[in-house]
Design an enzyme around this catalytic site. Structure first.
Site, PDB file in Angstrom:
ATOM      1  NE  ARG A   1     -28.647 -55.446 -14.704  1.00 25.03           N
ATOM      2  CZ  ARG A   1     -28.991 -54.735 -15.203  1.00 25.03           C
ATOM      3  NH1 ARG A   1     -29.750 -53.790 -15.469  1.00 25.03           N
ATOM      4  NH2 ARG A   1     -28.319 -53.666 -13.618  1.00 25.03           N
TER       5      ARG A   1
ATOM      6  CE  LYS B   1     -21.091 -76.269 -21.118  1.00 28.35           C
ATOM      7  NZ  LYS B   1     -19.757 -76.920 -21.364  1.00 28.35           N
TER       8      LYS B   1
ATOM      9  CD  GLU C   1     -16.810 -80.351 -31.236  1.00 28.64           C
ATOM     10  OE1 GLU C   1     -17.391 -81.498 -30.583  1.00 28.64           O
ATOM     11  OE2 GLU C   1     -16.050 -79.414 -30.168  1.00 28.64           O
TER      12      GLU C   1
ATOM     13  CE  LYS D   1     -23.893 -79.045 -26.906  1.00 25.12           C
ATOM     14  NZ  LYS D   1     -22.277 -78.346 -27.380  1.00 25.12           N
TER      15      LYS D   1
ATOM     16  CD  GLU E   1     -20.527 -78.896 -18.721  1.00 25.55           C
ATOM     17  OE1 GLU E   1     -20.296 -78.042 -19.645  1.00 25.55           O
ATOM     18  OE2 GLU E   1     -18.603 -78.973 -18.319  1.00 25.55           O
TER      19      GLU E   1
ATOM     20  NE  ARG F   1     -23.752 -77.870 -22.036  1.00 26.84           N
ATOM     21  CZ  ARG F   1     -25.005 -77.239 -22.479  1.00 26.84           C
ATOM     22  NH1 ARG F   1     -25.735 -76.639 -22.370  1.00 26.84           N
ATOM     23  NH2 ARG F   1     -24.183 -76.786 -23.344  1.00 26.84           N
TER      24      ARG F   1
ATOM     25  CG  ASN G   1     -16.737 -79.919 -21.414  1.00 25.45           C
ATOM     26  OD1 ASN G   1     -16.674 -79.709 -22.607  1.00 25.45           O
ATOM     27  ND2 ASN G   1     -17.102 -80.513 -20.266  1.00 25.45           N
TER      28      ASN G   1
ATOM     29  CG  HIS H   1     -13.675 -80.419 -25.872  1.00 25.28           C
ATOM     30  ND1 HIS H   1     -14.453 -81.255 -26.611  1.00 25.28           N
ATOM     31  CD2 HIS H   1     -14.541 -79.183 -26.434  1.00 25.28           C
ATOM     32  CE1 HIS H   1     -15.217 -80.603 -26.758  1.00 25.28           C
ATOM     33  NE2 HIS H   1     -15.132 -79.569 -27.347  1.00 25.28           N
TER      34      HIS H   1
ATOM     35  CG  HIS I   1     -10.201 -75.701 -23.861  1.00 23.45           C
ATOM     36  ND1 HIS I   1     -11.974 -76.578 -23.597  1.00 23.45           N
ATOM     37  CD2 HIS I   1     -11.281 -75.735 -25.564  1.00 23.45           C
ATOM     38  CE1 HIS I   1     -12.971 -75.970 -23.124  1.00 23.45           C
ATOM     39  NE2 HIS I   1     -12.728 -76.037 -25.173  1.00 23.45           N
TER      40      HIS I   1
ATOM     41  CG  HIS J   1     -13.058 -76.033 -30.973  1.00 19.32           C
ATOM     42  ND1 HIS J   1     -12.302 -75.896 -29.657  1.00 19.32           N
ATOM     43  CD2 HIS J   1     -13.857 -76.843 -30.284  1.00 19.32           C
ATOM     44  CE1 HIS J   1     -12.824 -77.098 -28.645  1.00 19.32           C
ATOM     45  NE2 HIS J   1     -14.264 -77.254 -29.463  1.00 19.32           N
TER      46      HIS J   1
END
Lengths: 367, 367
Positions: free
Chosen positions: A123, A144, A186, A228, A238, A242, A246, A249, A253, A266
């Site tokens: 956890r 993330k 990026e 960032k 987000e 935020r 993207n 993206h 993606h 990417h």
């Protein structure tokens, strides 16, 4: 050494940027009170391990740390539940406990995988990011972490902030040029969404950046991380702002998923995505120069801006529908307003996006 | 209806306890502003589904909710990464988005599995617990969610608090008696660790509890949840105090893992574990009545208190070493002081535990 703080209340953490930081890695661990009683677990990949793993292990070992490590195959395919389970097995067998720290030594894939391991082992244990790519200047900020599902990228994950990011810029010198270009995508994105002056600076310094000039690179990385960090500090989970990170993206993606992870890096996929977002903006009424300028800047870095013709539009659209930026049945799309400014369209018509994807397959688009 | 709040600042949530709550399930969802625009995802199991799934789906559907559901095999083996991945696939295929809510309809296994799905789908969506067992009065409070690793229980998980717990006590009437007994083990545990008066109340009301007398049961569940809520409110992430909830669990988990998940119910295993912890306390100098009283109370509920002879002590000890309560090389053990009081021994000798495990195999222990 440059130090930058990601401000997140009790989860705030520093990013250290500089040449040769890994030579003194143990002192950073001691500074952050990382215990020597519990094993450290380094996760790295087959590209990075031959260059740095031995040194990192030796330096930590000399300082009295117990270190175990796992080397995964380089590439997106390692961001899978199967590899994640292997890491968990290794961690349990090595006796990692709740006071242990998981270390990501590598690029975005290793960071996301190791971060998800850290977030979910017993956890949640501590996590240190040691990015070794330019791309990771983005992914190492913001917490993330995720693995991919065969149906969609980053679908399985949580938010888990590291205790520090150690960015040794000398590790970037061994990057293949294709990865350098993809990583800079990026960096350019951070300019395009937030800071026109930085976007222009990237444009002007493209050659020095591609040549990995240490000073230019360190400035660009710090600035990129700092943009960032500003955005993440205002909206950690987000809920709204935020999402602008993207840009490029949603389509990016979908390109990665449709082509099969691995065909496009990417950064290449999101470069096409950013060109596409600018084209969409123009279709919706923005000045045509927004598209031509965006395209020109990306191409300065040798990045692709044309949608690959062999990708089936239906498949790409379908992949986008499964994308997690899809909310309450409406398509959410990040659209540029100008260089350095974007907005979040929460009600984008699927037909407009489809039209853009089709047009983006043409090599020479007249807007 | 009894309402109890788990106080966790912005993550606080209510537990509703009462008969027939599921008849009005939709009103609870509306009260908590759960959107009708995004699909709900119910995860339940083969034991619970035939009794309640259809009604729950119908009631939610009538109120305008879109509902998808997955029925997993009843039993601990469903708390695996493989089943977790199936749930993720189903969620993606059904178009669950970030505003969706995952619902656990069932006992502890379903709650832990569904909670881990909710915590990690798209980096976290909302989660509602609908416990249908007595045991789940424990697991539905506190936000611990997890799946098992073949080497150790609950090794893969996070903390993820539900938005509400809906405890319809009429669902308990269909429980097999063995599960009733096992569930009451956690209720007794709450008395043993925190509240002598409640432990005595459990002892005195054992027959009514086993007979599922509605008023007695509702009081016991509320009190049990409330003790757990108090402890969790003070230490959400188990930095210290919360560990006392693990009374009987270090050995209990080891018994479950060594016997193979399924031979012992969780409540049965921790009952043996609690008897063992009391025996350990006596070995370390506590009054012998601590062991005999603990044993007597547990046996009032028809719960086992003797270590199964066919389990190899080395294997059990080894399973305990992999247990996540094992910290920085020292064995952490929760030891009773008296009925209603325990302490956390962070430096328990492995040899003392091993000795206790051996002795606990004898049917009639003279202390």
């Amino acid at each position: 050494m440059r130090t930058l703080t990601v401000e997140l209340g009790e989860r705030s953490y520093p990013i250290y940027i500089g040449q040769g930081l890994l030579q003194n890695i143990a002192s950073f661990f001691e500074k952050h009170q990382i215990t020597k009683k519990s094993p450290l677990f380094i996760i790295t990949d087959t590209h990075v391990a031959p260059h740095y793993l031995n040194d990192v292990e030796t330096n930590l070992h000399k300082a009295g740390y117990t270190v175990i490590s796992a080397v995964v195959e380089s590439g997106e395919q390692s961001k899978s539940l199967a590899v994640y389970e292997q890491m968990m097995t290794k961690a349990i067998e090595a006796g990692l406990d709740r006071s242990s720290t998981v270390i990501a030594l590598g690029g975005g894939v290793v960071g996301d995988l190791a971060g998800f391991v850290a977030a979910t082992y017993m956890r949640g244990v501590r996590f240190v990011q040691i990015p070794t790519t330019i791309l990771a200047h983005d992914s190492s900020v913001g917490g993330k972490v995720a693995v991919n599902h065969p149906l969609a990228k980053n679908m399985i994950g949580v938010f888990h902030q590291p205790v520090m990011v150690l960015y040794d810029t000398s590790t970037l010198q061994t990057l293949p040029i294709r990865e350098v270009r993809a990583g800079l995508a990026e960096m350019v994105k951070h300019g395009l969404i937030w800071d026109e002056a930085f976007a222009r600076w990237c444009d002007q310094h493209a050659e020095d950046l591609l040549a990995l000039d240490p000073e230019t690179l360190a400035y660009g990385l710090e600035k990129g991380c700092s943009i960032k960090a500003q955005i993440v500090s205002r909206d950690e989970r987000e809920n709204d702002l935020r999402a602008i990170l993207n840009l490029g993206h949603t389509l990016g993606h979908a390109i990665e998923a449709t082509a099969g992870y691995g065909e496009f890096l990417h950064g290449e996929a999101i470069s096409i995505g950013m060109a596409g977002a600018a084209l969409l903006a123009v279709q919706l009424g923005a000045d045509p120069s927004l598209y031509t300028e965006t395209k020109r800047i990306l191409e300065r870095f040798g990045l692709p801006t044309v949608m690959p013709k062999h990708l089936d539009t239906d498949q790409v659209m379908n992949a986008m529908m499964h994308d997690k930026k899809f909310k309450e049945g409406n398509m959410v799309y990040i659209v540029p307003k100008a260089i350095g400014q974007v907005y979040i369209d929460t009600n984008m018509k699927v037909s407009a996006v489809r039209n853009m994807v089709e047009r983006l397959k043409e090599g020479d688009i007249h807007v």
